[in-house]
Design a protein around this motif. Structure first.
Motif, mmCIF file in Angstrom:
data_model
loop_
_atom_site.group_PDB
_atom_site.id
_atom_site.type_symbol
_atom_site.label_atom_id
_atom_site.label_comp_id
_atom_site.label_asym_id
_atom_site.label_seq_id
_atom_site.Cartn_x
_atom_site.Cartn_y
_atom_site.Cartn_z
ATOM 1 N N PRO A 34 48.600 4.245 -35.528
ATOM 2 C CA PRO A 34 47.880 2.984 -35.772
ATOM 3 C C PRO A 34 48.158 1.919 -34.716
ATOM 4 N N GLY A 35 49.416 1.843 -34.250
ATOM 5 C CA GLY A 35 49.733 0.821 -33.265
ATOM 6 C C GLY A 35 48.967 1.019 -31.976
ATOM 7 N N ARG A 36 48.940 2.276 -31.539
ATOM 8 C CA ARG A 36 48.240 2.593 -30.300
ATOM 9 C C ARG A 36 46.733 2.363 -30.459
ATOM 10 N N THR A 37 46.191 2.734 -31.622
ATOM 11 C CA THR A 37 44.759 2.541 -31.875
ATOM 12 C C THR A 37 44.391 1.069 -31.877
ATOM 13 N N LEU A 38 45.188 0.265 -32.577
ATOM 14 C CA LEU A 38 44.908 -1.177 -32.619
ATOM 15 C C LEU A 38 45.076 -1.813 -31.250
ATOM 16 N N LEU A 39 46.009 -1.316 -30.450
ATOM 17 C CA LEU A 39 46.195 -1.856 -29.111
ATOM 18 C C LEU A 39 44.939 -1.660 -28.274
ATOM 19 N N GLY A 40 44.389 -0.450 -28.271
ATOM 20 C CA GLY A 40 43.171 -0.207 -27.500
ATOM 21 C C GLY A 40 41.995 -1.002 -28.022
ATOM 22 N N ALA A 41 41.819 -1.030 -29.358
ATOM 23 C CA ALA A 41 40.706 -1.790 -29.925
ATOM 24 C C ALA A 41 40.861 -3.284 -29.676
ATOM 25 N N GLY A 42 42.108 -3.787 -29.745
ATOM 26 C CA GLY A 42 42.340 -5.209 -29.510
ATOM 27 C C GLY A 42 42.042 -5.606 -28.083
ATOM 28 N N ALA A 43 42.448 -4.764 -27.115
ATOM 29 C CA ALA A 43 42.163 -5.073 -25.716
ATOM 30 C C ALA A 43 40.660 -5.130 -25.471
ATOM 31 N N LEU A 44 39.926 -4.194 -26.069
ATOM 32 C CA LEU A 44 38.471 -4.210 -25.912
ATOM 33 C C LEU A 44 37.861 -5.414 -26.613
ATOM 34 N N ALA A 45 38.389 -5.763 -27.795
ATOM 35 C CA ALA A 45 37.839 -6.893 -28.548
ATOM 36 C C ALA A 45 37.995 -8.208 -27.786
#
Length: 942
Positions: A775-786
């Protein structure tokens, strides 16, 4: 330690190069974007500085005249002078002039409306049937104003055309003598029902009068009657040679006039707004003297003169400078009808009116004449005692300011008022020789009062104005349209339709003043006189206007050019001195710009429908707001780039630490303390950051040159410390995590199990499970894109949904156009870095689950199926980031503009779609790496 670090970097060259590339891209992008933003800021401040020099920097008004609406919204309404009559004393004006640092202090005293008249000319030559011996041409005038939306029919006018000879009355006789001489040398008894009218010669030698109700003696107070209620009969002879003969009155005699064309002239009452100025101050402010096209400009010693015009009568004459542009939207149209059977000669008034109204006729065309054309014809006569231009000041009307209701959406609705009291134009206390304007019967928006008549005393006093010069307001010293302040002394307020219905009603043209003193839009003063002429003009006025006649003072500060912090502070200090010294209301118009406000105008009684208008109010302090906003925008852009870069690098360093977990566990077993392990990780990251910074320093200049972005050496040199600091910050958390790791951590799985019991169905469900396991890695990628998509949504909204309207002023709109390139570049780079972060997340997922993927391949999964699995993971991360980023950008843009228009929603949806597509493209790289997985070796190790 240094040798060990170098060995680690060289031994893992692939990961080191990848990390070095990440820092290099992030640092180079940061330096280039910093240069782009700095360049944009210079463009903005330059545009603000070039376009903020207005006609005046400080507006001084009487205490308490700033409305709550103006104070609340930081605005000045465009018609602030039209409803402001007096309030500042000459002593306060002298106090303002004495303040050091003022280049020009120009007072203006709004005095009121003078009723004058303008000739309307109708050419009836083609309407005459030359075969008829007698005929009447009927004119049915219709007054139109406000782009033709307000119309009112007038009483008919008649022109009697006869081939028979006419006798004309002569002037210069005793008015008490009942016998009146005519042009045939005979005298005829005065008929009180017909007046001094022409007489038609009959075939037998006798003659009959042709009554004209317009020439019958009228009461002095004609202002009680509307100009639409007056009907008349003009008499013209058609000569055998085809020309027309009429009678023209001169001051001391009657004169016969013969013309080739039959032109009928009527006079239309027009309110002329009168104001007083200081000629020298006005010259310094706008160059009034240079705009004079005929005659001369005003002088300080121009004042009211008194002349005896007869026993018991005094005439007060006020010198004025008249404008060459009246700015009045009034037209008179008339349908022409020929009445061949009408015979007006010899009929009394009552019978004449019935006979003419019942006569049948045939259409003879239409005529149209604009009041602006009549005003220009008046000016064409030239300035003289008997020609252009003069008018009476017996009745001076003052109209107050309009009031507004504030609607929930921020629109202002003007409060309508019933027509004002007609006695203001003529009554027991107001002597007026002209009928009231037709639009005075329409609903208004301003309270109307009248100045008292001058005291008669032993003599009857008449007030009038006399033109000494004509000026063209469009030849005044110009200023930037972006920093225009209310300068209604010389230019009219204009409002455009705010919605499609209103624009269609106005024919795509702006609404202009109609000449109604109580109307919403007020024309600028058509007449300017001097302050020296005001005391005698206001003699007998018991209101405070007499002792405090000045309505406003427009102040321009010296040693101020465009907007700078120094200039703004200088203007502010002088404004404070003015307020402290005089106690008047002071507004800083320096750095202001037109800010359109939406105003609803209720329907009028003459046909004008409800209108929704855009009115250019002046927003105060726009330049200061823009320059501060540019600084905040720069900080936000820097922050976004750094955050996205930090997330990108943090993920990369974490991946490097995860790859070395067994090695770090061995070092811990050999007795390495936690701080030494952390120092090892940070040392490796610092070395890569330093190398990336040096490389970014070399790449910044050619890349900036290719993008036409200016970067200085100091700015480029920041690449080294920024890269080093960014690498250390990104590696701090992974280093601390590695230092705290227990040696047994090497035996733990790299990913955590999913926390639900159901088995995934299909590739999409498996992709969702895989993302939940990290989850941490997934949120990191989605957050950077957001983050990148949030910035891109805001920039796209400003560029396409609002066309710069977020700023809310003309200057702000122009500035927003100048900075869109830098904003868009920064947003696009952050989106690409976010997509790179997503690709890195997917790549690490493939690396960490290499054994699992090899097992799936061994049991029969194809490379295409595994590629779709990775693609679905990228799609999910992209959708999460895109929806979050577009939603945040949508909310931010809606908050800025105070609404959620459909265009904004479409922009946000388009940006979200772009984000998903970019993420899917980024997922192609890790999906392609699946084919390179060594399936046999991975299964053997497993």
């Amino acid at each position: 330690m240094l040798g060990f670090i170098w060995g680690q970097l060289r031994g893992r060259a692939g990961r080191s190069v990848a990390l070095l590339a990440g820092v290099l891209v992030a640092t180079t992008g940061f330096v280039v974007l910093t240069g782009a933003t700095t360049t944009a800021r210079l463009d903005v401040t330059g545009a603000v500085e070039r376009n903020t020099r207005a006609a005046y920097d400080i507006l001084v008004r009487p205490k308490g005249t700033r409305t709550p609406l103006e104070a609340e919204r930081g605005l000045v309404r465009p018609n602030y002078l039209s409803g402001l009559f007096g309030g500042i004393t000459p002593a306060q004006y002298e106090q303002v002039k004495q303040i050091a640092g003022i280049d020009a202090a120009a007072p203006i005293a709004m005095l009121g409306y003078s009723t004058s008249s303008v000739r309307v000319r109708f050419d009836l030559t083609d309407a005459v049937d030359r075969s008829l011996e007698q005929q009447v041409i009927r004119l049915d005038p219709t007054f139109t104003a406000e782009r033709g939306l307000s119309t009112a029919p007038s009483s008919p006018r008649y022109v009697y055309v006869t081939k028979r000879p006419l006798l004309y009355p002569e002037a210069g006789t005793d008015p008490n003598d009942p016998l009146f001489p005519y042009s045939d040398g005979r005298t005829y008894r005065y008929d009180p029902q017909c007046g001094q009218v022409p007489r038609e010669v009959l075939p037998g030698g006798g003659s009959q009068p042709i009554c004209d109700p317009h020439l019958i003696s009228q009461p002095a107070n004609s202002g009680l009657a509307s100009e639409r209620q007056s009907w008349s009969v003009d008499t013209v002879r058609l000569l055998p040679d085809g020309r027309f003969e009429a009678n023209s009155w001169l001051p001391d005699r009657a004169q016969r006039v013969v013309t080739d064309e039959l032109v009928v002239t009527y006079r239309v009452t027009v309110p002329f707004l009168l104001a007083a100025v200081d000629p020298d101050a006005e010259q310094r402010l706008v160059g009034l003297g240079g705009a004079v096209t005929e005659g001369r400009s005003l002088r300080l010693d121009d004042t009211t003169t008194e002349t005896s015009i007869g026993p018991g009568a005094i005439e007060r004459s006020i010198p004025v400078l008249s404008t060459s542009r009246p700015y009045l939207d009034v037209t008179v149209r008339s349908a022409l009808t020929r009445l061949p059977q009408a015979r007006p000669a010899g009929l009394p008034i009552d019978e004449l009116e019935r006979a003419l109204s019942r006569a049948t006729g045939v259409g003879a065309g239409t005529e149209e004449y604009a009041l602006t054309d009549g005003y220009r014809d008046l000016l064409a006569e030239g300035i003289s005692e008997t020609g252009c231009c003069s008018g009476d000041l017996q009745t001076v009307i003052q109209a107050g300011a309009p009031e507004y209701e504030r609607l929930p959406d921020g629109t202002l609705r003007a409060v309508a008022r019933p027509p004002f009291d007609h006695a203001l134009y003529g009554g027991q206390n107001n002597l007026n020789f002209r009928p009231r304007p037709w639009l005075a019967d329409d609903n208004g928006f301003r309270p109307v009062t009248a100045l008292p008549q001058p005291p008669t005393g032993a003599n009857l006093q008449f007030r009038l104005w006399r033109t000494i010069g004509i000026f063209d307001p469009e030849k005044l010293r110009g200023f930037s349209d972006l920093s225009r302040v209310p300068l209604e002394t010389y230019e009219p307020p204009r409002t455009d339709g705010a919605d499609e219905r209103s624009r269609q009603a106005l024919g795509g043209r702006p609404l202009e003043p109609s000449g109604n003193p109580a109307g919403y839009l007020s024309s600028p003063p058509l007449l300017l006189t001097t302050l020296a002429a005001v005391p005698k003009l206001l003699a007998g006025d018991a209101t405070p206007t007499r002792t405090a006649p000045i309505s406003a003072i427009r102040v321009r500060v010296g040693d101020v050019a465009g907007y700078t912090e120094r200039s703004a502070e200088r203007v502010r200090l002088i404004a404070e001195r003015i307020a402290d010294t005089t106690g008047l209301d002071v507004d800083l118009t320096f750095g202001s710009s037109p800010a359109p406000q939406t105003v609803e105008l209720p329907a009028g009684s003459f046909g004008r429908p409800d209108l929704r208008l855009t009115e250019p109010w002046s927003a105060l302090g726009v330049a200061s707001v823009i320059t501060k906003a540019v600084d905040r925008k720069s900080l936000v852009l820097f922050g976004l780039v750094l955050v996205v870069c930090g997330l990108f690098l943090g993920n990369a360093v974490s991946a490097a630490v995860r790859d070395r977990r067994p090695e770090l566990a061995v070092l811990a077993c050999l007795g390495w303390p936690a701080r030494r392990i952390a120092a090892l990780i940070l040392g490796e990251v610092a070395a890569l950051g330093l190398a990336a910074g040096l490389l970014a320093l070399g790449l910044a200049f050619p890349l900036a040159a290719a993008l036409d972005i200016g970067i200085g050496w100091r700015q480029a040199a920041l690449a080294v410390p920024v890269a080093l600091l960014l690498a250390l910050v990104a590696g701090l958390t992974p280093a601390l995590r590695a230092a705290r790791a227990h040696p047994a951590a090497a035996l733990r799985p790299l990913v955590a199990p999913a926390r639900w019991a159901r088995r995934p169905r299909g590739l999409f469900g498996m992709a969702l499970v895989n993302l939940v396991r990290t989850p941490g890695r997934t949120l990191l990628g989605a957050g950077a894109l957001a983050i990148g998509l949030t910035a891109l949504t805001l920039v796209s909204a400003a560029a396409y949904a609002f066309r710069g309207a977020i700023v809310g002023s003309l200057l702000g709109d122009t500035v927003s156009l100048n900075v869109r390139g830098a904003d868009t570049l920064a947003a696009v780079v952050t989106v690409l870095l976010g997509a790179g972060a997503v690709a890195d997340v997917l790549y690490l997922n493939v690396r960490d689950r290499a054994a699992e993927l090899s097992t799936l391949r061994a049991v029969g999964w194809t490379d295409a199926a595994l590629g779709r699995l990775v693609g679905y993971e990228g799609l999910l991360i992209g959708a999460l980031g895109a929806l979050t980023g577009a939603g945040l950008g949508l909310a931010g843009a809606a908050w800025l503009v105070g609404g959620l228009p459909a265009a904004l929603v479409l922009v946000a949806a388009a940006v979200a779609l772009v984000g998903v597509l970019v993420t899917c493209l980024a997922a192609l790289v890790p999906a392609a790496l699946l084919r390179r997985l060594p399936t046999a070796r991975l299964l053997a190790e497993e």
